[in-house]
Motif scaffolding. Structure first.
Motif: not given
Ligand code: MG
Length: 372
Positions: A295-296, A331-336
């Motif tokens: 995600a980053l 890990f898709n949701s690490i960046i909101p």
């Protein structure tokens, strides 16, 4: 601006149901995050992809000792050095040092790069269509339906891992749940020879909401790509594993491709990736960032696309979409950031403008055990 410390966060998640593409099934998803802190307390996050034991050992024994005490603003020199050891680790370091440079200047990453051309970037839902179950096609179509209901308007589905006939039946089923306002991408992951790739031309020629045909052939066959492109009824795309702008040049000089797909995590980091995007503009072809490894990385691809001049003067279609992993992957949701209506709004705060989800980072911390 000396680098004072670097913490690493290797993350691991075993999938409840393996999924995959023509290259096989994924049994797990991983993410390797790290945070660089300067002596003045400025922090920057990096992300890279490889086997976790390799990254952990490489960071602990070589990359971290090399970076401690160095000037965090010497990003290009530091990334160029680490690239010789591990290109994908260097890509992650370039992200962290970009964030530090932006925060040091009191700017967002986009403002550091000269400013945004747009406030949001289109994204497409990207699927891994195959499972090892008999009903894989039905399951895949159900996932596509869910993504369309959520608001995605563009979807990418896999082909090339089954027979042509079986894949075609699946794709016709996918098309059944799509409306004329939805657009389809097919990705073969370099599965075919020239004549098999050409077989897709007939059904695709009948679909007016088709975006592109991705990596039908092995990516080293530049002349076959050129030949296919000359007669195929839809744009040809590819290049997610090419390592730098120079490797894209062969395709661009030969007129062998319509859409290049650089991946920021697979290239020479943030700066090299942006060179590749700009190169597409010099050659008059489109660039749609590939990003399935975190995600980053995807956030930086979105920043880069926000800062890229339009590819056309058509007002509603002038910037290419960024890939959005919609598969089971915490890990898709690490960046909101939510991809509502098939677009991602650009964070505007200082640095990357968002906080990483610490809960996910703590929950899925890799226990250090070996896996294959
Ligand atoms: Mg692909």
């Amino acid at each position: 601006m000396k680098i004072a410390s670097i913490e690493t966060f290797p993350l691991f998640y075993p999938l409840t149901q393996p999924y995959g593409d023509a290259n096989g099934y994924k049994q797990y998803r991983t993410c390797f995050l790290f945070r660089i802190t300067t002596q003045s307390g400025i922090t920057g996050w990096g992300e890279c992809v490889d086997w976790l034991p390799t990254l952990k050992l490489g960071f602990e024994n070589r990359i971290i000792p090399h970076l401690i005490g160095k000037n965090a603003l010497n990003r290009l020199q530091l990334v160029n050095h680490i690239k010789k050891w591990h290109q994908r680790a260097a890509a992650g370091v370039s992200m962290a040092l970009t964030e530090i440079a932006a925060k040091h200047s009191g700017l967002s990453v986009c403002d550091l790069w000269g400013g945004r051309w747009r406030e949001e970037v289109p994204v497409y839902a990207s699927f891994q269509s195959y499972t090892d179950k008999v009903g894989w096609a039905k399951h895949s179509i159900h996932l596509v339906e869910q993504a369309l209901d959520y608001g995605f308007t563009m979807i990418k589905v896999k082909i090339g891992g089954k027979t042509f006939k079986e894949d075609l039946m699946h794709i016709l089923g996918v098309r059944n749940v799509m409306s004329e306002n939805h657009q389809l991408i097919l990705d073969a992951n370099q599965s075919y020879d020239f004549s098999t790739a050409k077989q897709w031309g007939q059904p695709i020629s009948e679909w007016n909401n088709f975006l592109w045909f991705e990596e039908p052939l092995p990516i080293n066959l530049v002349s076959d790509y050129k030949l296919l492109r000359s007669s195929f009824p839809a744009p040809i795309a590819g290049g997610e594993n090419l390592k730098n702008a120079k490797e894209f040049l062969a395709f661009l000089r030969e007129g062998a491709i319509d859409i290049i797909q650089p991946d920021i995590a697979h290239e020479d980091g943030v700066d090299g990736f942006r060179h590749t995007l700009q190169l597409s503009r010099y050659f008059g072809v489109r660039a749609s960032p590939h990003t399935f490894d975190g995600a980053l990385s995807r956030l930086y691809a979105i920043f880069a696309q926000a800062c890229l001049p339009a590819w056309s003067k058509m007002p509603l279609e002038n910037i290419e979409p960024v890939e959005w992993d919609v598969m089971e992957n915490p890990f898709n949701s690490i960046i909101p950031i939510e991809p509502g209506r098939g677009t991602a709004a650009i964070p505007t705060g200082e640095g990357i403008g968002v906080e990483l989800d610490q809960g996910i980072i703590e929950r899925y911390c890799w226990d250090g055990s070996m896996y294959s």
